[in-house]
Scaffold this motif. Structure first.
Motif, PDB file in Angstrom:
ATOM      1  N   LEU A  47       0.838  -1.194   0.000  1.00 31.26           N
ATOM      2  CA  LEU A  47       0.000   0.000   0.000  1.00 31.26           C
ATOM      3  C   LEU A  47       0.871   1.241   0.000  1.00 31.26           C
ATOM      4  O   LEU A  47       2.078   1.172   0.214  1.00 31.26           O
ATOM      5  CB  LEU A  47      -0.925  -0.014   1.213  1.00 31.26           C
ATOM      6  CG  LEU A  47      -1.827  -1.246   1.334  1.00 31.26           C
ATOM      7  CD1 LEU A  47      -2.645  -1.177   2.614  1.00 31.26           C
ATOM      8  CD2 LEU A  47      -2.742  -1.378   0.139  1.00 31.26           C
ATOM      9  N   HIS A  97      -7.876  -2.163   5.268  1.00 27.61           N
ATOM     10  CA  HIS A  97      -7.513  -3.248   4.354  1.00 27.61           C
ATOM     11  C   HIS A  97      -7.856  -4.613   4.948  1.00 27.61           C
ATOM     12  O   HIS A  97      -8.482  -5.439   4.296  1.00 27.61           O
ATOM     13  CB  HIS A  97      -6.024  -3.183   4.004  1.00 27.61           C
ATOM     14  CG  HIS A  97      -5.565  -4.319   3.130  1.00 27.61           C
ATOM     15  ND1 HIS A  97      -5.718  -4.295   1.766  1.00 27.61           N
ATOM     16  CD2 HIS A  97      -4.991  -5.507   3.429  1.00 27.61           C
ATOM     17  CE1 HIS A  97      -5.245  -5.432   1.257  1.00 27.61           C
ATOM     18  NE2 HIS A  97      -4.802  -6.180   2.250  1.00 27.61           N
ATOM     19  N   GLN A 131     -10.541  -6.613   3.000  1.00 26.28           N
ATOM     20  CA  GLN A 131      -9.980  -7.647   2.124  1.00 26.28           C
ATOM     21  C   GLN A 131      -9.874  -9.023   2.789  1.00 26.28           C
ATOM     22  O   GLN A 131      -9.863 -10.033   2.094  1.00 26.28           O
ATOM     23  CB  GLN A 131      -8.591  -7.219   1.640  1.00 26.28           C
ATOM     24  CG  GLN A 131      -8.595  -5.926   0.855  1.00 26.28           C
ATOM     25  CD  GLN A 131      -9.427  -6.014  -0.410  1.00 26.28           C
ATOM     26  OE1 GLN A 131      -9.375  -6.994  -1.143  1.00 26.28           O
ATOM     27  NE2 GLN A 131     -10.226  -4.986  -0.659  1.00 26.28           N
TER      28      GLN A 131
END
Length: 74
Positions: A37, A49, A53
């Motif tokens: 990132l 995230h 994710q």
């Protein structure tokens, strides 16, 4: 005005992140999917995230992420 260069904190391990260095910047890298990132992503509010994710891993401990990181790095 230059962008602020954030420093990686070991506390980010609890979110499943290690870091890599690129062009004198420390960039967060997810130890699960290995996605790198931006430096701006090291802002505490930006650790979405893991939740977005990898939602099944949200309750994992920092130690479990460290094990994954150590296993991935050889």
């Amino acid at each position: 005005m230059a962008a602020k260069k954030r420093k990686f904190s070991e506390d980010y391990g609890k979110f499943g992140f290690a870091f890599i260095e690129k062009d004198e910047l420390q960039l967060p890298q997810c130890v699960i999917c290995m996605k790198v990132l931006s430096n701006d992503s090291m802002m505490p509010i930006a650790f979405w995230h893991l939740k977005q994710q990898h939602p099944t891993l949200v309750l994992k401990t920092k130690e479990s992420f460290l094990l994954k990181q150590n296993h991935s790095s050889g």
